[in-house]
Design a protein around this motif. Sequence first.
Motif, PDB file in Angstrom:
ATOM      1  N   ALA A 257       0.829  -1.209   0.000  1.00  0.00           N
ATOM      2  CA  ALA A 257       0.000   0.000   0.000  1.00  0.00           C
ATOM      3  C   ALA A 257       0.860   1.255   0.000  1.00  0.00           C
ATOM      4  CB  ALA A 257      -0.921   0.008   1.216  1.00  0.00           C
ATOM      5  N   PHE A 258       2.124   1.087   0.396  1.00  0.00           N
ATOM      6  CA  PHE A 258       3.078   2.192   0.428  1.00  0.00           C
ATOM      7  C   PHE A 258       4.369   1.725  -0.239  1.00  0.00           C
ATOM      8  CE2 PHE A 258       0.659   1.899   4.401  1.00  0.00           C
ATOM      9  CZ  PHE A 258      -0.185   2.996   4.235  1.00  0.00           C
ATOM     10  N   VAL A 259       5.241   2.668  -0.553  1.00  0.00           N
ATOM     11  CA  VAL A 259       6.555   2.349  -1.094  1.00  0.00           C
ATOM     12  C   VAL A 259       7.574   2.514   0.020  1.00  0.00           C
ATOM     13  CG1 VAL A 259       8.317   2.979  -2.802  1.00  0.00           C
ATOM     14  CG2 VAL A 259       5.887   3.123  -3.400  1.00  0.00           C
ATOM     15  N   HIS A 260       8.523   1.598   0.119  1.00  0.00           N
ATOM     16  CA  HIS A 260       9.579   1.736   1.130  1.00  0.00           C
ATOM     17  C   HIS A 260      10.921   1.963   0.442  1.00  0.00           C
ATOM     18  CE1 HIS A 260      11.020  -2.358   0.309  1.00  0.00           C
ATOM     19  NE2 HIS A 260       9.750  -2.741   0.310  1.00  0.00           N
ATOM     20  N   ASP A 261      11.916   2.322   1.217  1.00  0.00           N
ATOM     21  CA  ASP A 261      13.171   2.797   0.638  1.00  0.00           C
ATOM     22  C   ASP A 261      14.093   1.689   0.138  1.00  0.00           C
ATOM     23  OD1 ASP A 261      13.964   1.797   3.100  1.00  0.00           O
ATOM     24  OD2 ASP A 261      15.075   3.583   3.710  1.00  0.00           O
ATOM     25  N   GLN A 262      13.724   0.413   0.308  1.00  0.00           N
ATOM     26  CA  GLN A 262      14.536  -0.691  -0.216  1.00  0.00           C
ATOM     27  C   GLN A 262      13.978  -1.250  -1.526  1.00  0.00           C
ATOM     28  OE1 GLN A 262      17.444  -1.673   1.461  1.00  0.00           O
ATOM     29  NE2 GLN A 262      16.908   0.165   2.611  1.00  0.00           N
ATOM     30  N   PHE A 263      12.782  -0.844  -1.871  1.00  0.00           N
ATOM     31  CA  PHE A 263      12.059  -1.489  -2.965  1.00  0.00           C
ATOM     32  C   PHE A 263      12.671  -1.199  -4.339  1.00  0.00           C
ATOM     33  CE2 PHE A 263       8.389  -1.904  -5.887  1.00  0.00           C
ATOM     34  CZ  PHE A 263       8.026  -3.212  -5.593  1.00  0.00           C
ATOM     35  N   ALA A 264      12.949   0.062  -4.606  1.00  0.00           N
ATOM     36  CA  ALA A 264      13.426   0.449  -5.935  1.00  0.00           C
ATOM     37  C   ALA A 264      14.766  -0.202  -6.261  1.00  0.00           C
ATOM     38  CB  ALA A 264      13.526   1.962  -6.039  1.00  0.00           C
ATOM     39  N   ASP A 265      15.691  -0.207  -5.289  1.00  0.00           N
ATOM     40  CA  ASP A 265      17.007  -0.803  -5.534  1.00  0.00           C
ATOM     41  C   ASP A 265      16.879  -2.283  -5.878  1.00  0.00           C
ATOM     42  OD1 ASP A 265      18.272   1.579  -5.079  1.00  0.00           O
ATOM     43  OD2 ASP A 265      19.016   1.057  -3.081  1.00  0.00           O
ATOM     44  N   PHE A 266      16.046  -2.992  -5.120  1.00  0.00           N
ATOM     45  CA  PHE A 266      15.882  -4.421  -5.373  1.00  0.00           C
ATOM     46  C   PHE A 266      15.343  -4.668  -6.776  1.00  0.00           C
ATOM     47  CE2 PHE A 266      12.761  -7.997  -5.282  1.00  0.00           C
ATOM     48  CZ  PHE A 266      13.691  -9.017  -5.400  1.00  0.00           C
ATOM     49  N   CYS A 267      14.266  -4.009  -7.116  1.00  0.00           N
ATOM     50  CA  CYS A 267      13.641  -4.245  -8.419  1.00  0.00           C
ATOM     51  C   CYS A 267      14.563  -3.849  -9.566  1.00  0.00           C
ATOM     52  CB  CYS A 267      12.310  -3.507  -8.510  1.00  0.00           C
ATOM     53  SG  CYS A 267      11.054  -4.143  -7.383  1.00  0.00           S
ATOM     54  N   ARG A 268      15.217  -2.712  -9.435  1.00  0.00           N
ATOM     55  CA  ARG A 268      16.111  -2.240 -10.499  1.00  0.00           C
ATOM     56  C   ARG A 268      17.292  -3.192 -10.687  1.00  0.00           C
ATOM     57  NH1 ARG A 268      17.373   2.065  -8.320  1.00  0.00           N
ATOM     58  NH2 ARG A 268      19.402   1.454  -7.476  1.00  0.00           N
ATOM     59  N   GLU A 269      17.922  -3.586  -9.575  1.00  0.00           N
ATOM     60  CA  GLU A 269      19.135  -4.400  -9.688  1.00  0.00           C
ATOM     61  C   GLU A 269      18.824  -5.845 -10.098  1.00  0.00           C
ATOM     62  OE1 GLU A 269      22.071  -3.785  -6.587  1.00  0.00           O
ATOM     63  OE2 GLU A 269      21.291  -1.762  -6.220  1.00  0.00           O
ATOM     64  N   LEU A 270      17.706  -6.390  -9.651  1.00  0.00           N
ATOM     65  CA  LEU A 270      17.334  -7.731 -10.100  1.00  0.00           C
ATOM     66  C   LEU A 270      16.938  -7.707 -11.567  1.00  0.00           C
ATOM     67  CD1 LEU A 270      16.902 -10.712  -9.567  1.00  0.00           C
ATOM     68  CD2 LEU A 270      14.572 -10.171  -8.800  1.00  0.00           C
ATOM     69  N   ALA A 271      16.202  -6.686 -11.992  1.00  0.00           N
ATOM     70  CA  ALA A 271      15.835  -6.574 -13.408  1.00  0.00           C
ATOM     71  C   ALA A 271      17.088  -6.517 -14.278  1.00  0.00           C
ATOM     72  CB  ALA A 271      14.969  -5.342 -13.631  1.00  0.00           C
ATOM     73  N   ALA A 272      18.100  -5.775 -13.821  1.00  0.00           N
ATOM     74  CA  ALA A 272      19.347  -5.673 -14.586  1.00  0.00           C
ATOM     75  C   ALA A 272      20.064  -7.017 -14.637  1.00  0.00           C
ATOM     76  CB  ALA A 272      20.250  -4.610 -13.962  1.00  0.00           C
ATOM     77  N   LEU A 273      20.093  -7.740 -13.515  1.00  0.00           N
ATOM     78  CA  LEU A 273      20.735  -9.051 -13.493  1.00  0.00           C
ATOM     79  C   LEU A 273      20.067 -10.001 -14.481  1.00  0.00           C
ATOM     80  CD1 LEU A 273      22.928 -10.733 -11.803  1.00  0.00           C
ATOM     81  CD2 LEU A 273      20.938 -11.661 -10.590  1.00  0.00           C
ATOM     82  N   CYS A 274      18.743  -9.891 -14.593  1.00  0.00           N
ATOM     83  CA  CYS A 274      17.974 -10.758 -15.491  1.00  0.00           C
ATOM     84  C   CYS A 274      17.928 -10.250 -16.924  1.00  0.00           C
ATOM     85  CB  CYS A 274      16.539 -10.894 -14.975  1.00  0.00           C
ATOM     86  SG  CYS A 274      16.390 -11.676 -13.356  1.00  0.00           S
ATOM     87  N   GLY A 275      18.319  -9.016 -17.144  1.00  0.00           N
ATOM     88  CA  GLY A 275      18.208  -8.432 -18.472  1.00  0.00           C
ATOM     89  C   GLY A 275      16.770  -8.174 -18.869  1.00  0.00           C
ATOM     90  N   LYS A 276      15.921  -7.853 -17.890  1.00  0.00           N
ATOM     91  CA  LYS A 276      14.502  -7.612 -18.134  1.00  0.00           C
ATOM     92  C   LYS A 276      14.111  -6.210 -17.662  1.00  0.00           C
ATOM     93  CE  LYS A 276      13.707 -11.763 -19.727  1.00  0.00           C
ATOM     94  NZ  LYS A 276      13.446 -11.950 -21.181  1.00  0.00           N
ATOM     95  N   ASP A 277      12.927  -5.774 -18.083  1.00  0.00           N
ATOM     96  CA  ASP A 277      12.453  -4.444 -17.720  1.00  0.00           C
ATOM     97  C   ASP A 277      11.896  -4.376 -16.304  1.00  0.00           C
ATOM     98  OD1 ASP A 277      12.972  -3.621 -20.350  1.00  0.00           O
ATOM     99  OD2 ASP A 277      10.907  -3.991 -21.003  1.00  0.00           O
ATOM    100  N   LEU A 278      11.127  -5.390 -15.929  1.00  0.00           N
ATOM    101  CA  LEU A 278      10.322  -5.303 -14.721  1.00  0.00           C
ATOM    102  C   LEU A 278      10.492  -6.529 -13.831  1.00  0.00           C
ATOM    103  CD1 LEU A 278       6.921  -4.065 -16.256  1.00  0.00           C
ATOM    104  CD2 LEU A 278       8.776  -2.663 -15.316  1.00  0.00           C
ATOM    105  N   VAL A 279      10.211  -6.330 -12.545  1.00  0.00           N
ATOM    106  CA  VAL A 279      10.243  -7.392 -11.549  1.00  0.00           C
ATOM    107  C   VAL A 279       8.966  -7.320 -10.732  1.00  0.00           C
ATOM    108  CG1 VAL A 279      11.323  -8.046  -9.350  1.00  0.00           C
ATOM    109  CG2 VAL A 279      12.745  -7.624 -11.357  1.00  0.00           C
ATOM    110  N   LEU A 280       8.394  -8.490 -10.438  1.00  0.00           N
ATOM    111  CA  LEU A 280       7.244  -8.553  -9.537  1.00  0.00           C
ATOM    112  C   LEU A 280       7.646  -9.433  -8.354  1.00  0.00           C
ATOM    113  CD1 LEU A 280       3.532  -9.255 -10.581  1.00  0.00           C
ATOM    114  CD2 LEU A 280       4.468  -9.778  -8.344  1.00  0.00           C
ATOM    115  N   PRO A 281       7.840  -8.855  -7.161  1.00  0.00           N
ATOM    116  CA  PRO A 281       8.299  -9.645  -6.008  1.00  0.00           C
ATOM    117  C   PRO A 281       7.150 -10.390  -5.328  1.00  0.00           C
ATOM    118  CG  PRO A 281       8.773  -7.279  -5.744  1.00  0.00           C
ATOM    119  CD  PRO A 281       7.768  -7.423  -6.834  1.00  0.00           C
TER     120      PRO A 281
END
Length: 400
Positions: free
Chosen positions: A78-102
């Motif tokens: 329901a809210f965004v926290h300060d660890q979320f963006a880094d995780f999604c961005r860095e995992l997406a880069a590792l996978c070579g994909k645009d988006l991540v759904l945790p």
Amino acid sequence: MLRTPAAMQDAERHTAHNYHPLPVVISSAEGAWVTDVDGRRYLDCLAGYSALNFGHRHPTLIATAHAQLDRLTLTSRAFVHDQFADFCRELAALCGKDLVLPMNTGAEAVETGVKVARKWGYQVKGVPAGQANIVVAEGNFHGRTTTIVSFSTDSDARADFGPYTPGFRIVPYGDLAALAEAIDEHTVAVLLEPIQGEQGVVVPPEGYLPGVRRLCTESNVLFIADEIQSGLGRTGATFACEQEGVVPDMYLLGKALGGGIVPVSAVAADADVLGVLKPGQHGSTFGGNPLACAVATEVVRLLATGEFQHRSAELGERLHAGLRALIGKGLVAVRGRGLWAGLDIDPALMSGRVACERLMERGVLAKDTHGSTIRLAPPLVITAEEVDHAVAQLAAVLAD
């Protein structure tokens, strides 16, 4: 007096018997080693089915978890926290994909992949409502929810849990002709493990995964790779698909992503696939929570160095060379890649369960599957000497 027997009895007294664990009660662990309640040490050659790729209590991951526990553990999405963006961005880069759904568990990642593929099929491919089908492989293990066991061919996992969810077609693993025959205009995805773990670390024939990729591209079908066990360094590459030069449309990840500390899973795909989801259509209260994201981001950073993939490849060669030397000396077959192996024991000699019990007595922990097969998947922090020790103990068990 030993504490293990009473501890085992106490554990069995108040739990549903959905597992048949070895008679060992672990109380502490570090690296590739665990210690039981009686102070005996064991070399862990299972690593939580790859959930502990980085070993028990990896210092960087433990420090990250401690720091996050002192700050923030849960907000819900329901809210965004300060660890979320880094995780999604860095995992997406590792996978070579645009988006991540945790998400949280591997089964949730698979369920998410199924839902996304169906929605993509209806909204993008134009499949008529309610007609989507997904092709899967015999011998698969993708989880234990009612939908997932609906397309399992393992009677233990499937029997008596019906009625089963429709919409799946099962073909032999490794058979491209059967796969091509099963795909039709209503097929939205092919869901496969690049290496089948639960089946006994079964590696498909050379050229199979590239053939799957080609068929999916030609038929406008999503290729979904379940890399929950095979991914994140286990096979000597970040993803098992890499070793065949294949890029799937969707990665399903879990286990090692949580660093052996918290359950973390994720789906990674490009925006034209994951972008079909809109607010309210899928979610999870704990999915992508701050503690999970903090730990998983550090996992991604450990993988970004390439160190663990290299260790798995190099030590995997050592492991497999040692195991192949035991063929004809109690083993009838060895399969796998990297630090992951499935071993078929001569059934006239002993069952896989007996072999694991005897290995446990010698201070090595492993897991049996399908009768006479055992699996080895040590943490990627294992040393060359420890690999040799595990092989030597197996050789001694087979020679007894």
